[in-house]
Design an enzyme around this catalytic site. Sequence first.
Site, short mmCIF file in Angstrom:
data_model
loop_
_atom_site.label_atom_id
_atom_site.label_comp_id
_atom_site.label_asym_id
_atom_site.label_seq_id
_atom_site.Cartn_x
_atom_site.Cartn_y
_atom_site.Cartn_z
CG ASP A 46 -16.54 -16.19 15.89
OD1 ASP A 46 -16.72 -17.33 16.37
OD2 ASP A 46 -15.81 -15.34 16.43
CG HIS A 126 -11.28 -8.98 7.16
ND1 HIS A 126 -10.17 -8.65 7.88
CD2 HIS A 126 -11.70 -10.17 7.66
CE1 HIS A 126 -9.91 -9.58 8.78
NE2 HIS A 126 -10.84 -10.51 8.68
CG ASN A 162 -8.86 -15.64 12.32
OD1 ASN A 162 -9.96 -15.90 12.80
ND2 ASN A 162 -8.32 -16.36 11.37
CG ASP A 163 -12.18 -15.02 17.22
OD1 ASP A 163 -13.08 -14.17 17.16
OD2 ASP A 163 -12.28 -16.05 17.89
CG ASN A 218 -8.58 -19.48 13.48
OD1 ASN A 218 -9.55 -18.79 13.71
ND2 ASN A 218 -8.44 -20.16 12.37
C1 LIG Z 1 -13.95 -18.78 12.74
O1 LIG Z 1 -14.64 -19.47 11.81
C2 LIG Z 1 -14.73 -18.87 10.55
C3 LIG Z 1 -15.57 -19.70 9.68
O2 LIG Z 1 -16.81 -19.98 10.19
C4 LIG Z 1 -13.38 -18.67 9.95
O3 LIG Z 1 -13.51 -17.97 8.73
C5 LIG Z 1 -12.54 -17.90 10.89
O4 LIG Z 1 -11.23 -17.86 10.42
C6 LIG Z 1 -12.56 -18.48 12.26
N1 LIG Z 1 -11.86 -17.67 13.16
C7 LIG Z 1 -12.34 -16.91 14.06
C8 LIG Z 1 -13.28 -15.83 13.74
O5 LIG Z 1 -11.97 -17.11 15.15
#
Ligand SMILES: *[C@@H]1O[C@H](CO)[C@@H](O)[C@H](O)[C@H]1NC(C)=O
Length: 351
Positions: A46, A126, A162-163, A218
């Site tokens: 990220d 993680h 995830n983010d 995501n």
């Molecule tokens: C952002 O990008 C990464 C790969 O560069 C990916 O692994 C991840 O799932 C994505 N999600 C995020 C952090 O929002």
Amino acid sequence: MGTLLKVILVGAILGFTHRIGFYKEVEPVDLPNCQLIKGMEYGSEDIHILPSGLAFASTGLKNPQLKCFGPDKPAEILLIDLNEETIHPISLQISDGYDVSSLNPHGLSAYTDEKDGSIYLFVVSHPLPQYSSIIEIFKFNSENKVLVHQKSISHPLLHSVNDLVAVGPESFYATNDFYFKTPAMMHLEMIIGLKKSNVVYYSPGDVREVATGFYLCNGIAVSPDGKYIYLADTFGHTVNVLEKHANWSLSNVKKSVDLETLVDNISVDPETGDIWAGCQISLFKVMFYKEDDVPGSEVVRVQNIHSERPVVTRVYAENGSLIQGSSVAAVYKKKLLVGTVFHRALYCQLE
Ligand SMILES: *[C@@H]1O[C@H](CO)[C@@H](O)[C@H](O)[C@H]1NC(C)=O
Ligand SMILES: *[C@@H]1O[C@H](CO)[C@@H](O)[C@H](O)[C@H]1NC(C)=O
Ligand SMILES: *[C@@H]1O[C@H](CO)[C@@H](O)[C@H](O)[C@H]1NC(C)=O
């Protein structure tokens, strides 16, 4: 097998293959003035750019389910100064008292405290072998380029993070990509298209689900005026616009924008409000990596997202000969950074 059952089964499989981009071929879109970034060869999970042009990037994520080109490379948080002529990432030192070896960094987000200008960096980690989800908060000391660990946050509602996007020194919105927790059930969830992926609001006194009903949440970002949250649904191929209320609840304000591709991480250009998305052309090729059939890369821009007719433009696309599996795109003053899940990173001068 009954006909109805067959129809349902075929329908589910077709839906699934469409969602993951199984059949999709790359139609290249060229972008001049691009170069690979030295020092970012093993994924840049990220990237978050501050209004000052300083960017943080996480690198070295070890996901047991995914390809890894640098299994011995330690996890790092990189700092990039986009005001400099050449892009030169440096690895940030992390303060004593935090076990750096446990860091397995995924999404990240920075928050600047308006009161005193302090910068807080939130990192989704993680720790292995469980691949659990912990949010680590660091305070960035810009003078000696050190990240000073503040606290670690884990919570039952933050089960598959995830983010995240920070909205205060200790509060954030985070996306859970999956509803289920075991790999077998996660695969099933993907195949049937469960749509139970969600967004959780966290602050020390208040943790709750604030949005749900997505295939796979995501990337998440906040609008420049702070009023809206933009959410990428990778398998829905959409960016969703959610209004942020005073009580931190989120509500849908308009139809989601279809990007017709697998939207991964998103970022917002602070000057224009445009949304930049790193996209996966085929997640199948990312998940089942083959050296002779590598995943491609794609960057999509969305302009006027709040209008009736947002403008969706494929800015860049290639077959993976340069960078494989693009997952994040971020801009600062016509400079574009493109990161990938486990491969190299690209820097482009726009226009
Ligand atoms: C952002 O990008 C990464 C790969 O560069 C990916 O692994 C991840 O799932 C994505 N999600 C995020 C952090 O929002
Ligand atoms: C939060 O505020 C919104 C808008 O004012 C309202 O519709 C919603 O019910 C509130 N939610 C909670 C949990 O208080
Ligand atoms: C990928 O694209 C590059 C240049 O755009 C081309 O040279 C190469 O042959 C392509 N590779 C495949 C496998 O199509």
